[in-house]
Write a protein that holds these residues in place. Structure first.
Motif, PDB file in Angstrom:
ATOM      1  N   ARG A  40      14.100  -3.929   2.086  1.00 15.46           N
ATOM      2  CA  ARG A  40      12.945  -4.238   2.936  1.00 15.46           C
ATOM      3  C   ARG A  40      11.989  -5.185   2.231  1.00 15.46           C
ATOM      4  NH1 ARG A  40      13.239   1.259   3.985  1.00 15.46           N
ATOM      5  NH2 ARG A  40      11.397   1.743   2.704  1.00 15.46           N
ATOM      6  N   VAL A  41      11.794  -4.961   0.932  1.00 17.27           N
ATOM      7  CA  VAL A  41      10.919  -5.847   0.157  1.00 17.27           C
ATOM      8  C   VAL A  41      11.447  -7.271   0.201  1.00 17.27           C
ATOM      9  CG1 VAL A  41      10.115  -6.421  -2.162  1.00 17.27           C
ATOM     10  CG2 VAL A  41      10.036  -4.050  -1.372  1.00 17.27           C
ATOM     11  N   ASP A  42      12.733  -7.437  -0.065  1.00 14.85           N
ATOM     12  CA  ASP A  42      13.318  -8.783  -0.074  1.00 14.85           C
ATOM     13  C   ASP A  42      13.192  -9.448   1.295  1.00 14.85           C
ATOM     14  OD1 ASP A  42      13.974  -8.474  -2.706  1.00 14.85           O
ATOM     15  OD2 ASP A  42      16.081  -7.997  -2.356  1.00 14.85           O
TER      16      ASP A  42
ATOM     17  N   LEU B  37       6.495  -1.761   5.350  1.00 13.01           N
ATOM     18  CA  LEU B  37       7.215  -2.140   4.135  1.00 13.01           C
ATOM     19  C   LEU B  37       7.708  -0.919   3.370  1.00 13.01           C
ATOM     20  CD1 LEU B  37       8.042  -4.320   2.035  1.00 13.01           C
ATOM     21  CD2 LEU B  37       5.753  -4.080   1.055  1.00 13.01           C
ATOM     22  N   ILE B  38       6.840   0.073   3.221  1.00 14.22           N
ATOM     23  CA  ILE B  38       7.143   1.235   2.373  1.00 14.22           C
ATOM     24  C   ILE B  38       8.046   2.230   3.073  1.00 14.22           C
ATOM     25  CG2 ILE B  38       6.145   3.091   0.991  1.00 14.22           C
ATOM     26  CD1 ILE B  38       5.441   0.188   0.113  1.00 14.22           C
ATOM     27  N   GLY B  39       7.899   2.375   4.398  1.00 16.74           N
ATOM     28  CA  GLY B  39       8.637   3.402   5.115  1.00 16.74           C
ATOM     29  C   GLY B  39       8.210   4.781   4.637  1.00 16.74           C
TER      30      GLY B  39
ATOM     31  N   ILE C 172       0.846  -1.190   0.000  1.00 15.09           N
ATOM     32  CA  ILE C 172       0.000   0.000   0.000  1.00 15.09           C
ATOM     33  C   ILE C 172       0.881   1.239   0.000  1.00 15.09           C
ATOM     34  CG2 ILE C 172      -1.806   1.255   1.226  1.00 15.09           C
ATOM     35  CD1 ILE C 172      -2.521  -1.499   2.541  1.00 15.09           C
ATOM     36  N   VAL C 173       0.751   2.036  -1.061  1.00 15.64           N
ATOM     37  CA  VAL C 173       1.575   3.234  -1.225  1.00 15.64           C
ATOM     38  C   VAL C 173       0.689   4.468  -1.049  1.00 15.64           C
ATOM     39  CG1 VAL C 173       3.013   4.566  -2.823  1.00 15.64           C
ATOM     40  CG2 VAL C 173       3.151   2.054  -2.786  1.00 15.64           C
TER      41      VAL C 173
ATOM     42  N   THR D 269       9.670   0.257  -7.992  1.00 16.72           N
ATOM     43  CA  THR D 269      10.634  -0.552  -7.247  1.00 16.72           C
ATOM     44  C   THR D 269       9.965  -1.777  -6.636  1.00 16.72           C
ATOM     45  OG1 THR D 269      12.006   1.381  -6.745  1.00 16.72           O
ATOM     46  CG2 THR D 269      12.265  -0.545  -5.313  1.00 16.72           C
ATOM     47  N   LEU D 270       8.763  -1.598  -6.096  1.00 16.96           N
ATOM     48  CA  LEU D 270       8.034  -2.727  -5.521  1.00 16.96           C
ATOM     49  C   LEU D 270       7.812  -3.824  -6.554  1.00 16.96           C
ATOM     50  CD1 LEU D 270       5.404  -0.701  -3.464  1.00 16.96           C
ATOM     51  CD2 LEU D 270       7.144  -2.219  -2.498  1.00 16.96           C
TER      52      LEU D 270
END
Length: 212
Positions: free
Chosen positions: A200-202, A183-185, A18-19, A33-34
């Motif tokens: 963070r995604v990985d 996740l997004i920060g 969620i962005v 990037t996600l």
């Protein structure tokens, strides 16, 4: 995309990022990037800066098949604009007129609900799946309790979902989990370290899905 296709994709991905961005350029970079690091489903909240423009530009970059959607869809006009921007699905914070509007426009909708009454209303209005929000109020035990009377409803817990909570929700039968800031920060609020976001995604995917 049909509602069944949407549900199938959610179950396969298990993670919906969620962005909600304060900077359109940074939000676009975050979305791209996600996807490039293996997140297969991304929601861009319409409460963010120029969110419709972010969705439109991301759709151009990603092509027609990416599972890119619009969040915080509240009205029929929001549904129209999200569809025009290229959203493949919509997410609402509650059972609003937008749920039926999305259904009528062929846009699969993940409708927000918390109580059994709200879950029943979301299903009645044509939601493809239910966003359990805010999930942190009840946790995984509450999800288990809800699934007893609603065993066929795909639930996606959202709100306060970190990696540990995500594992618990998935174990309790969630179709997927929706994850924002853990996740997004702050990557969607201004130029930042996209390498850190990718890391963070990985880590998140490895911790909750067992794969990167």
């Amino acid at each position: 995309m049909t509602p069944d296709d949407f549900i199938g994709a959610l179950r396969a991905q298990r993670l919906l990022a969620i962005v909600r961005g304060g900077d359109p350029g940074a939000a676009l970079d975050t979305v791209l990037t996600l996807f490039r690091h293996g997140v297969g489903a991304v929601e861009v909240s319409l409460s963010g800066a120029d969110a419709l423009g972010v969705i439109a530009r991301a759709r151009t970059e990603l092509g027609p098949r990416s599972l890119l959607g619009a969040g915080t869809v509240l009205t029929e006009n929001d549904a129209d604009q999200a569809l025009d921007a290229g959203a493949a699905f919509a997410v609402t914070p509650g059972v609003t007129s937008a749920v039926a509007a999305c259904r009528e426009r062929g846009l699969p909708v993940l409708a927000g609900a918390l109580t059994p009454t709200e879950v029943a209303a979301a299903v009645r209005e044509g939601a493809a799946a239910v966003k359990l929000f805010p999930a942190s109020l009840g946790g995984a035990d509450y999800l288990r309790a809800l699934r007893a009377p609603f065993p066929d409803v795909p639930f996606v817990p959202v709100g306060g979902v970190d990696a540990a909570a995500a594992r618990s929700y998935l174990a309790a039968g969630a179709a997927a989990v929706g994850v924002g800031s853990p996740l997004i920060g702050t990557s969607a609020d201004g130029p930042g370290d996209l390498g850190a976001l990718a890391g963070r995604v990985d880590r998140f995917r490895s911790e909750i899905l067992g794969a990167v």
